[in-house]
Design a protein around this motif. Structure first.
Motif, mmCIF file in Angstrom:
data_model
loop_
_atom_site.group_PDB
_atom_site.id
_atom_site.type_symbol
_atom_site.label_atom_id
_atom_site.label_comp_id
_atom_site.label_asym_id
_atom_site.label_seq_id
_atom_site.Cartn_x
_atom_site.Cartn_y
_atom_site.Cartn_z
ATOM 1 N N TYR A 65 -0.619 8.636 10.467
ATOM 2 C CA TYR A 65 -0.591 9.626 9.383
ATOM 3 C C TYR A 65 -0.224 9.053 8.019
ATOM 4 C CZ TYR A 65 4.332 9.480 10.863
ATOM 5 O OH TYR A 65 5.586 9.070 11.235
ATOM 6 N N LEU A 66 -0.095 7.730 7.878
ATOM 7 C CA LEU A 66 0.344 7.183 6.603
ATOM 8 C C LEU A 66 -0.756 7.101 5.569
ATOM 9 C CD1 LEU A 66 2.690 4.264 7.722
ATOM 10 C CD2 LEU A 66 3.247 6.660 7.299
ATOM 11 N N ASP A 67 -1.966 6.791 5.998
ATOM 12 C CA ASP A 67 -3.059 6.552 5.057
ATOM 13 C C ASP A 67 -3.775 7.854 4.735
ATOM 14 O OD1 ASP A 67 -5.086 5.599 3.510
ATOM 15 O OD2 ASP A 67 -6.081 4.469 5.092
ATOM 16 N N LEU A 68 -3.359 8.502 3.646
ATOM 17 C CA LEU A 68 -3.954 9.794 3.282
ATOM 18 C C LEU A 68 -5.427 9.660 2.925
ATOM 19 C CD1 LEU A 68 -1.110 11.408 1.154
ATOM 20 C CD2 LEU A 68 -1.587 11.651 3.588
ATOM 21 N N THR A 69 -5.836 8.461 2.510
ATOM 22 C CA THR A 69 -7.226 8.264 2.114
ATOM 23 C C THR A 69 -8.114 7.989 3.311
ATOM 24 O OG1 THR A 69 -6.971 5.871 1.865
ATOM 25 C CG2 THR A 69 -6.453 7.236 -0.056
ATOM 26 N N ARG A 70 -7.502 7.810 4.490
ATOM 27 C CA ARG A 70 -8.255 7.444 5.693
ATOM 28 C C ARG A 70 -9.154 6.253 5.402
ATOM 29 N NH1 ARG A 70 -4.750 9.907 7.329
ATOM 30 N NH2 ARG A 70 -4.731 11.729 8.667
ATOM 31 N N HIS A 71 -8.587 5.268 4.752
ATOM 32 C CA HIS A 71 -9.341 4.065 4.407
ATOM 33 C C HIS A 71 -9.824 3.391 5.684
ATOM 34 C CE1 HIS A 71 -10.240 0.055 2.912
ATOM 35 N NE2 HIS A 71 -10.270 0.575 1.709
ATOM 36 N N PRO A 72 -11.120 3.137 5.807
ATOM 37 C CA PRO A 72 -11.670 2.592 7.051
ATOM 38 C C PRO A 72 -11.158 1.204 7.397
ATOM 39 C CG PRO A 72 -13.308 2.512 5.304
ATOM 40 C CD PRO A 72 -12.167 3.336 4.784
ATOM 41 N N ALA A 73 -10.584 0.510 6.421
ATOM 42 C CA ALA A 73 -10.104 -0.848 6.678
ATOM 43 C C ALA A 73 -8.632 -0.896 7.086
ATOM 44 C CB ALA A 73 -10.336 -1.729 5.448
ATOM 45 N N THR A 74 -7.993 0.264 7.223
ATOM 46 C CA THR A 74 -6.609 0.287 7.668
ATOM 47 C C THR A 74 -6.570 -0.015 9.162
ATOM 48 O OG1 THR A 74 -6.009 1.952 6.014
ATOM 49 C CG2 THR A 74 -4.515 1.670 7.874
ATOM 50 N N VAL A 75 -5.877 -1.092 9.520
ATOM 51 C CA VAL A 75 -5.854 -1.507 10.917
ATOM 52 C C VAL A 75 -4.497 -1.307 11.578
ATOM 53 C CG1 VAL A 75 -7.738 -3.159 10.685
ATOM 54 C CG2 VAL A 75 -5.404 -3.913 10.247
ATOM 55 N N LEU A 76 -3.459 -1.110 10.774
ATOM 56 C CA LEU A 76 -2.123 -0.963 11.349
ATOM 57 C C LEU A 76 -1.276 -0.050 10.484
ATOM 58 C CD1 LEU A 76 0.018 -1.862 13.456
ATOM 59 C CD2 LEU A 76 0.562 -3.782 11.936
ATOM 60 N N GLN A 77 -0.628 0.939 11.110
ATOM 61 C CA GLN A 77 0.309 1.829 10.438
ATOM 62 C C GLN A 77 1.567 1.921 11.292
ATOM 63 O OE1 GLN A 77 -1.385 5.633 9.029
ATOM 64 N NE2 GLN A 77 -3.354 4.936 9.821
ATOM 65 N N LEU A 78 2.696 1.677 10.687
ATOM 66 C CA LEU A 78 3.963 1.686 11.419
ATOM 67 C C LEU A 78 5.008 2.526 10.702
ATOM 68 C CD1 LEU A 78 4.161 -2.151 12.137
ATOM 69 C CD2 LEU A 78 3.686 -0.394 13.846
ATOM 70 N N ASN A 79 5.811 3.228 11.480
ATOM 71 C CA ASN A 79 6.937 3.980 10.947
ATOM 72 C C ASN A 79 8.162 3.669 11.802
ATOM 73 O OD1 ASN A 79 7.979 7.456 11.091
ATOM 74 N ND2 ASN A 79 8.743 5.834 9.791
ATOM 75 N N ASP A 80 9.217 3.211 11.164
ATOM 76 C CA ASP A 80 10.492 3.048 11.851
ATOM 77 C C ASP A 80 11.332 4.262 11.479
ATOM 78 O OD1 ASP A 80 13.029 2.418 12.726
ATOM 79 O OD2 ASP A 80 12.874 0.287 12.230
ATOM 80 N N SER A 81 11.288 5.279 12.303
ATOM 81 C CA SER A 81 11.987 6.523 11.998
ATOM 82 C C SER A 81 13.503 6.371 12.122
ATOM 83 C CB SER A 81 11.499 7.638 12.919
ATOM 84 O OG SER A 81 11.728 7.293 14.280
ATOM 85 N N ILE A 82 13.948 5.338 12.821
ATOM 86 C CA ILE A 82 15.382 5.113 12.963
ATOM 87 C C ILE A 82 15.967 4.569 11.659
ATOM 88 C CG2 ILE A 82 17.144 3.759 14.171
ATOM 89 C CD1 ILE A 82 15.326 3.818 16.631
ATOM 90 N N ASN A 83 15.249 3.582 11.078
ATOM 91 C CA ASN A 83 15.738 2.933 9.859
ATOM 92 C C ASN A 83 15.069 3.436 8.588
ATOM 93 O OD1 ASN A 83 17.598 0.890 11.073
ATOM 94 N ND2 ASN A 83 15.713 0.319 12.133
ATOM 95 N N ASP A 84 14.031 4.254 8.742
ATOM 96 C CA ASP A 84 13.372 4.912 7.612
ATOM 97 C C ASP A 84 12.619 3.952 6.696
ATOM 98 O OD1 ASP A 84 12.539 7.078 6.206
ATOM 99 O OD2 ASP A 84 14.446 7.491 5.212
ATOM 100 N N TYR A 85 11.641 3.259 7.238
ATOM 101 C CA TYR A 85 10.727 2.456 6.424
ATOM 102 C C TYR A 85 9.348 2.489 7.054
ATOM 103 C CZ TYR A 85 11.376 -1.293 9.860
ATOM 104 O OH TYR A 85 11.420 -2.014 11.019
ATOM 105 N N PHE A 86 8.345 2.031 6.288
ATOM 106 C CA PHE A 86 6.953 2.184 6.684
ATOM 107 C C PHE A 86 6.158 0.913 6.364
ATOM 108 C CE2 PHE A 86 8.958 6.024 5.270
ATOM 109 C CZ PHE A 86 8.719 6.926 6.292
ATOM 110 N N THR A 87 5.115 0.700 7.120
ATOM 111 C CA THR A 87 4.265 -0.475 6.924
ATOM 112 C C THR A 87 2.810 -0.115 7.162
ATOM 113 O OG1 THR A 87 6.018 -1.950 7.732
ATOM 114 C CG2 THR A 87 3.781 -2.837 7.689
#
Length: 217
Positions: A65-87
């Motif tokens: 759910y990170l890439d709002l543009t649904r960019h076709p080249a996005t290959v990895l999305q990560l959320n660390d909900s414990i520490n609150d950061y995103f990649t």
């Protein structure tokens, strides 16, 4: 928090907008420093893709759910909900990027593609991030790959839950644009500014762990 993820996902626009679905980049000014390979930390996991390898803390989980543009080249999305950061990691073929970027009116023909691509990305950052404040911008080598690494602050303003007021979210970003053999990568990491002290080392560790997959370039 997923709500913060939606807010900060706007950050992806700043680096993708210059090339949209197309790709490539080449040489910029020679890197001024080299980032040595980080040892795999006991609390990091290694993720291997066809063309690249990256390490992330084991508390980071894959999301979609990170890439709002649904960019076709996005290959990895990560959320660390414990520490609150995103990649996010975006992978694009270099030749496709070149076909798009060289048509831009302000493309500098006397410079290589990577120089132009990084310049357009920095311009997008400045234009799209509210209260953009650059901390640092460095030319480095990541696993012998030429890279431009940025750290900066920005803000996102969103309506409050009751829609009556607006809430400001200060954000710390750590972004790398990387030129590999046949691909370009955008490694976009971010965390609420209030969590910067705790999470900055993790974000740096993620970016510095990047390497090409020598088996399949």
């Amino acid at each position: 928090m997923k709500n913060i993820a939606g807010i900060i996902a706007i950050a992806t626009l700043l680096v993708i907008a210059s090339c949209k679905s197309d790709k490539k980049c080449e040489e910029q000014a020679m890197p001024t420093s080299s980032v040595g390979k980080s040892e795999v930390k006991k609390d990091f996991d290694t993720i291997t893709y066809e063309h690249f390898i990256i390490q992330v803390p084991h508390t980071a989980k894959m999301v979609d759910y990170l890439d709002l543009t649904r960019h076709p080249a996005t290959v990895l999305q990560l959320n660390d909900s414990i520490n609150d950061y995103f990649t996010m990691v975006i992978e694009e073929e270099a030749t496709s990027v070149q076909n798009v970027i060289q048509k831009k009116a302000d493309y500098q023909k006397d410079k290589d593609l990577f120089y132009n691509y990084a310049r357009f990305a920095e311009k997008n950052i400045y234009e799209k991030i509210k209260d953009y404040q650059l901390i640092s911008s460095n030319d480095v080598l990541l696993d012998s790959c030429k890279a431009k690494v940025y750290k900066f602050y920005g803000k996102d303003v969103r309506p409050s839950a009751d829609k009556k007021d607006k809430k400001v979210y200060p954000i710390f970003y750590h972004v790398a644009i990387v030129e590999a053999d046949k691909h370009l990568y955008q490694i976009v990491t971010w965390t609420p500014k209030e969590k910067e002290a705790d999470n900055a080392p993790k974000l740096q560790g993620i970016i510095e762990s990047f390497e090409e997959n020598s088996v399949k370039k």
